[in-house]
Design an enzyme around this catalytic site. Structure first.
Site, PDB file in Angstrom:
ATOM      1  N   GLY A 162       4.234  -1.159   5.850  1.00  0.00           N
ATOM      2  CA  GLY A 162       3.526  -1.170   4.561  1.00  0.00           C
ATOM      3  C   GLY A 162       3.872  -2.422   3.781  1.00  0.00           C
ATOM      4  N   TYR A 163       5.161  -2.733   3.738  1.00  0.00           N
ATOM      5  CA  TYR A 163       5.644  -3.904   2.998  1.00  0.00           C
ATOM      6  C   TYR A 163       5.062  -5.191   3.574  1.00  0.00           C
ATOM      7  CZ  TYR A 163       8.990  -6.897   0.534  1.00  0.00           C
ATOM      8  OH  TYR A 163       9.558  -7.852  -0.278  1.00  0.00           O
ATOM      9  N   SER A 164       5.213  -5.367   4.893  1.00  0.00           N
ATOM     10  CA  SER A 164       4.736  -6.601   5.527  1.00  0.00           C
ATOM     11  C   SER A 164       3.233  -6.768   5.334  1.00  0.00           C
ATOM     12  CB  SER A 164       5.054  -6.590   7.023  1.00  0.00           C
ATOM     13  OG  SER A 164       6.440  -6.477   7.239  1.00  0.00           O
ATOM     14  N   SER A 166       1.317  -5.444   2.960  1.00  0.00           N
ATOM     15  CA  SER A 166       0.950  -5.675   1.557  1.00  0.00           C
ATOM     16  C   SER A 166       1.240  -7.114   1.147  1.00  0.00           C
ATOM     17  CB  SER A 166       1.688  -4.697   0.639  1.00  0.00           C
ATOM     18  OG  SER A 166       3.087  -4.930   0.673  1.00  0.00           O
ATOM     19  N   LYS A 167       2.351  -7.667   1.624  1.00  0.00           N
ATOM     20  CA  LYS A 167       2.694  -9.038   1.244  1.00  0.00           C
ATOM     21  C   LYS A 167       1.788 -10.053   1.957  1.00  0.00           C
ATOM     22  CE  LYS A 167       6.112  -7.938  -1.537  1.00  0.00           C
ATOM     23  NZ  LYS A 167       6.031  -8.174  -2.988  1.00  0.00           N
TER      24      LYS A 167
END
Ligand SMILES: NC(=O)c1ccc[n+]([C@@H]2O[C@H](COP(=O)([O-])OP(=O)(O)OC[C@H]3O[C@@H](n4cnc5c(N)ncnc54)[C@H](O)[C@@H]3O)[C@@H](O)[C@H]2O)c1
Length: 256
Positions: A162-164, A166-167
């Site tokens: 999710g983090y990767s 979204s960034k």
């Protein structure tokens, strides 16, 4: 040949820092405050925002704390309008709000809802902030938007889907917005740090920290002062010929 001296921020500069209550956002608020910028410190924690604003005013600067969630367009609009009312205008918005999302699990073990929640906090505000700030910037013919992305968005950290994602989305978003407003005096950029020593980092599992440190040629974490300086520069008039770009702050990890 001598270089002309200039103030980084002309008198009367006003900025909004979202996620300003802690970590990178807090350090950036303190630096901007010390450089004479009127800072609106925004955080989902109103208490944290107020504490940072108080620290700036105690040091002789000008600041105001506001509680707002970066996913809440109406709340951000109210904060933006309040900042324009107090300061006459807003020159820059720095967005440092972010969450890690699901950690330590591979994609097939991640729920769609937790993935979407991560995008909602880390990515969609790139659109929300544009909707709130850009009409004002277009009227003035000047504006700066800076988002804190991550090296995870450039390279894709495993078990942080999710983090990767979204960034990476934010990096694409600034490329698109940068071009849209390139002739309007408005720049939209991002910054992709590797590991910076903050409470955010302290909450990561040790194996995640070790994984990230092992990839940094300088073999250390970044300092808050280093990231605050770069964010302040990108948000300043001096950074006038760069838009749609993701600046590096990775101790040599990313050379592209
Ligand atoms: N610390 C690092 O090593 C590192 C590395 C790369 C990228 N980043 C990014 O930098 C940004 C800041 O990270 P940090 O380390 O300072 O984190 P932090 O947790 O110390 O600070 C983040 C702040 O954002 C606020 N926030 C979170 N969700 C919010 C929301 N929905 N609305 C409003 N405010 C919200 C939090 O309350 C907190 O004050 C994040 O986007 C993070 O992804 C951090």
């Amino acid at each position: 040949m001598s270089t002309p001296a200039y103030e980084q921020f002309p008198a009367g500069t006003a900025a909004i820092v979202i996620g300003g209550g802690n970590g990178i956002g807090e350090a950036t608020c303190l630096l901007l405050g010390a450089r004479g910028v009127a800072v609106t410190v925004v955080d989902r924690s109103g208490e944290a925002a107020d504490a940072v604003a108080e620290a700036i005013t105690a040091a002789g600067g000008s600041a105001y704390g506001a509680a707002a969630d970066v996913t809440d367009e109406a709340a951000l609009r109210a904060v933006f309008d309040g900042a324009v009312e107090r300061n006459g205008t807003v020159h820059a918005v720095i967005n440092s709000a972010g969450i890690q999302g699901p950690l330590g699990r591979r994609s097939h073990e991640v729920e769609v809802e937790e993935f979407e929640r991560t995008l909602a906090v880390n990515l969609t505000p790139g659109l929300i902030i544009a909707r709130v700030a850009i009409p004002h910037f277009l009227e003035r013919g000047y504006g700066r938007i800076v988002h804190v992305a991550s090296i995870a968005g450039k390279e894709g950290n495993p078990n942080m889907i999710g983090y990767s994602s979204s960034k990476a989305g934010l990096i694409g978003l600034v490329k698109s917005q940068g071009k849209e407003y390139a002739q309007d005096g408005i720049t939209v950029n991002a910054l992709a740090p590797a590991v910076i020593r903050t409470p955010f980092l302290d909450s990561q599992p040790q194996e995640v920290v070790d994984y990230m440190l092992a990839k940094i040629p300088m073999g250390r974490t970044g300092e808050l002062t280093e990231i605050a300086e770069m964010l302040a520069f990108i948000a300043s008039p001096a950074a006038g010929f760069t838009t749609g770009f993701t600046f590096d702050l990775s101790g040599g990890r990313a050379t592209y």
